[in-house]
Design an enzyme around this catalytic site. Structure first.
Site, PDB file in Angstrom:
ATOM      1  N   HIS A   1      36.734  38.583  31.632  1.00 23.45           N
ATOM      2  CA  HIS A   1      35.933  39.813  31.571  1.00 23.45           C
ATOM      3  C   HIS A   1      34.452  39.430  31.566  1.00 23.45           C
ATOM      4  CE1 HIS A   1      35.283  43.887  29.261  1.00 23.45           C
ATOM      5  NE2 HIS A   1      34.462  43.751  30.279  1.00 23.45           N
TER       6      HIS A   1
ATOM      7  N   HIS B   1      38.297  34.112  25.315  1.00 22.31           N
ATOM      8  CA  HIS B   1      37.992  33.581  23.986  1.00 22.31           C
ATOM      9  C   HIS B   1      37.792  32.073  23.956  1.00 22.31           C
ATOM     10  CE1 HIS B   1      37.803  37.449  22.502  1.00 22.31           C
ATOM     11  NE2 HIS B   1      39.084  37.733  22.625  1.00 22.31           N
TER      12      HIS B   1
ATOM     13  N   GLU C   1      46.739  49.286  34.922  1.00 23.25           N
ATOM     14  CA  GLU C   1      47.175  48.488  33.771  1.00 23.25           C
ATOM     15  C   GLU C   1      47.261  49.439  32.587  1.00 23.25           C
ATOM     16  OE1 GLU C   1      45.120  44.790  32.979  1.00 23.25           O
ATOM     17  OE2 GLU C   1      45.725  44.831  30.862  1.00 23.25           O
TER      18      GLU C   1
ATOM     19  N   ARG D   1      28.596  38.174  26.484  1.00 23.99           N
ATOM     20  CA  ARG D   1      28.813  37.568  25.160  1.00 23.99           C
ATOM     21  C   ARG D   1      29.773  36.381  25.194  1.00 23.99           C
ATOM     22  NH1 ARG D   1      32.501  42.115  22.207  1.00 23.99           N
ATOM     23  NH2 ARG D   1      30.730  43.432  22.654  1.00 23.99           N
TER      24      ARG D   1
ATOM     25  N   ARG E   1      31.349  40.654  30.780  1.00 29.13           N
ATOM     26  CA  ARG E   1      30.774  41.805  30.068  1.00 29.13           C
ATOM     27  C   ARG E   1      29.297  41.938  30.400  1.00 29.13           C
ATOM     28  NH1 ARG E   1      34.302  43.640  25.660  1.00 29.13           N
ATOM     29  NH2 ARG E   1      32.618  45.062  25.209  1.00 29.13           N
TER      30      ARG E   1
ATOM     31  N   THR F   1      37.927  45.619  24.180  1.00 33.75           N
ATOM     32  CA  THR F   1      38.094  46.886  24.899  1.00 33.75           C
ATOM     33  C   THR F   1      38.923  47.837  24.037  1.00 33.75           C
ATOM     34  OG1 THR F   1      38.248  45.469  26.835  1.00 33.75           O
ATOM     35  CG2 THR F   1      38.664  47.809  27.167  1.00 33.75           C
TER      36      THR F   1
ATOM     37  N   GLU G   1      37.978  41.293  35.018  1.00 38.17           N
ATOM     38  CA  GLU G   1      37.834  42.560  34.280  1.00 38.17           C
ATOM     39  C   GLU G   1      36.372  42.944  34.301  1.00 38.17           C
ATOM     40  OE1 GLU G   1      39.117  42.794  30.252  1.00 38.17           O
ATOM     41  OE2 GLU G   1      41.071  41.989  30.766  1.00 38.17           O
TER      42      GLU G   1
ATOM     43  N   ASN H   1      44.226  35.730  29.826  1.00 39.24           N
ATOM     44  CA  ASN H   1      42.799  36.026  29.679  1.00 39.24           C
ATOM     45  C   ASN H   1      42.132  34.878  28.910  1.00 39.24           C
ATOM     46  OD1 ASN H   1      40.378  36.940  28.379  1.00 39.24           O
ATOM     47  ND2 ASN H   1      40.891  39.002  29.013  1.00 39.24           N
TER      48      ASN H   1
ATOM     49  N   HIS I   1      47.006  44.246  26.264  1.00 41.79           N
ATOM     50  CA  HIS I   1      46.095  44.405  25.139  1.00 41.79           C
ATOM     51  C   HIS I   1      46.851  44.357  23.818  1.00 41.79           C
ATOM     52  CE1 HIS I   1      42.587  45.249  22.790  1.00 41.79           C
ATOM     53  NE2 HIS I   1      41.887  45.031  23.878  1.00 41.79           N
TER      54      HIS I   1
HETATM   55  N1  PXP Z   1      43.956  43.724  29.475  1.00 38.81           N
HETATM   56  C1  PXP Z   1      42.712  44.231  29.397  1.00 38.81           C
HETATM   57  C2  PXP Z   1      42.303  45.268  30.388  1.00 38.81           C
HETATM   58  C3  PXP Z   1      41.795  43.790  28.426  1.00 38.81           C
HETATM   59  O1  PXP Z   1      40.564  44.319  28.355  1.00 38.81           O
HETATM   60  C4  PXP Z   1      42.198  42.758  27.551  1.00 38.81           C
HETATM   61  C5  PXP Z   1      41.216  42.208  26.557  1.00 38.81           C
HETATM   62  O2  PXP Z   1      40.177  41.557  27.210  1.00 38.81           O
HETATM   63  C6  PXP Z   1      43.506  42.250  27.668  1.00 38.81           C
HETATM   64  C7  PXP Z   1      44.376  42.769  28.622  1.00 38.81           C
HETATM   65  C8  PXP Z   1      44.005  41.166  26.781  1.00 38.81           C
HETATM   66  O3  PXP Z   1      44.029  41.628  25.468  1.00 38.81           O
HETATM   67  P1  PXP Z   1      44.332  40.601  24.289  1.00 38.81           P
HETATM   68  O4  PXP Z   1      43.195  39.632  24.250  1.00 38.81           O
HETATM   69  O5  PXP Z   1      44.403  41.471  23.093  1.00 38.81           O
HETATM   70  O6  PXP Z   1      45.624  39.934  24.622  1.00 38.81           O
END
Ligand code: PXP
Length: 237
Positions: free
Chosen positions: A43, A10, A151, A49, A45, A101, A70, A7, A191
Site C-alpha cells: 500500500h 509492515h 475485495e 508512512r 499511502r 484501512t 493498494e 501484504n 483484512h
Molecule cells: N486487504 C486490504 C485492502 C488492506 O488494506 C489490507 C491492509 O493493508 C489487507 C488486505 C491486509 O490486512 P491485514 O494486514 O490485517 O492482514
C-alpha cells in the site's frame, strides 16, 4: 482453494522505525514468493508512512508472481500508479490518522470519482479491484462502474468477539461473495485474517484470493527469532 496475496507493508514499517535500509520489503517479497504465495501486495499511502516510491518501483520490477498495489483515489497516487504499472491496483479508502484501512471504499458515495480512476487505470492495462464492505448495494455499485474484481473487507468478522457476532459477520461475507459471483465479479477478501480465523473464510466457495499481511509478518518475527539470535551468538563467539 483461494490464492494467497501477502501484504509486505509492515516490513517497511519496521524499517521506518529506524529510518534505515533494513528490513527491505523486496527481500520479504522474494521469500514470500519462494514460500508459495500467489501475489505481493503493498500500500503506497499518501503519507508514505511505510512503503515508499522506491519500494513500489523495485517491487514492480522484481516481483515474479503478481504485484497488487493498494492505493487511494488521490490524484497524486493515481498518477504514480499509472507510471508504476502494477499488475493490479486495489482501491482503498485512506484517512491520515488511521492505523490501518478502517472500512471499505464507498462506491455509492464516490461513484463518479472512483469511476474516473477505474477507467484511467484500466486504460493503462492495470487490473482494478475495489475494497468494499460486504454489502449488496456496494457490490452492485462496483459492478456498474466497470470493475471486474472486488475485495470483500473481512475486518468486522476478524474483530468480532462473540460467537454470535462472528457468525453474523461470516454470513454477511458468504452472502456477499455469492452475490458478487452471481454478477460475474472476481472476488478476493482480506483484512484482519489470521491463523485462527482464516479457515472458515478460505472454505467459502468461489473466493479467488485472500490478502493477508499483519498476522503473517507478526508470526515471521517469532518463527525467525531463534535463528537470528543463534546467528548473532555465533558471530560474537
Ligand atoms: N486487504 C486490504 C485492502 C488492506 O488494506 C489490507 C491492509 O493493508 C489487507 C488486505 C491486509 O490486512 P491485514 O494486514 O490485517 O492482514
Amino acid at each position: 482453494m483461494p490464492k494467497l496475496g501477502v501484504n509486505v507493508d509492515h516490513v517497511a514499517t519496521l524499517r521506518e522505525a529506524r529510518g534505515g535500509i533494513e528490513p527491505d520489503p523486496l527481500w520479504a517479497a522474494s521469500i514470500c514468493e519462494q514460500a508459495g504465495c500467489d501475489s505481493i501486495v503493498a500500500h503506497l499511502r499518501e503519507d508514505r508512512r511505510h512503503i515508499n516510491d522506491l519500494d513500489v518501483r523495485k517491487l514492480k520490477r522484481n516481483v515474479k508472481s503478481r504485484f497488487n498495489l493498494e492505493m487511494s483515489i488521490n490524484p497524486e497516487i493515481v498518477e504514480r500508479a499509472k507510471k508504476i504499472l502494477p499488475h493490479q491496483a486495489t482501491l482503498v479508502p485512506e484517512r491520515r490518522q488511521e492505523l490501518t484501512t478502517e472500512g471499505g471504499l464507498s462506491v455509492n458515495k464516490y461513484k463518479k470519482k472512483i469511476g474516473i480512476v477505474v477507467e484511467a487505470l484500466k486504460r493503462k492495462g492495470i487490473e482494478v479491484s475495489i475494497f468494499i464492505d460486504p454489502k449488496p448495494s456496494e457490490i452492485f455499485a462496483a459492478k456498474t462502474i466497470g470493475v471486474e474484481i472486488i475485495e470483500i473487507h473481512t475486518g468486522r468478522y476478524s474483530l468480532a468477539r462473540t460467537q454470535k457476532a462472528v457468525g453474523r459477520e461470516y454470513r454477511k461475507i458468504k452472502q456477499a461473495v455469492e452475490y458478487a459471483l452471481s454478477l460475474g465479479l472476481e472476488v478476493n477478501a482480506g483484512h484482519g485474517l489470521d491463523y485462527s480465523n482464516v479457515k472458515r473464510i478460505a472454505r467459502i466457495k468461489g473466493i479467488n484470493e485472500l490478502n493477508i499481511g499483519h498476522s503473517i509478518i507478526s508470526r515471521a518475527i517469532f518463527s525467525g527469532l531463534y535463528k537470528a539470535v543463534r546467528d548473532m551468538k555465533r558471530l560474537i563467539r
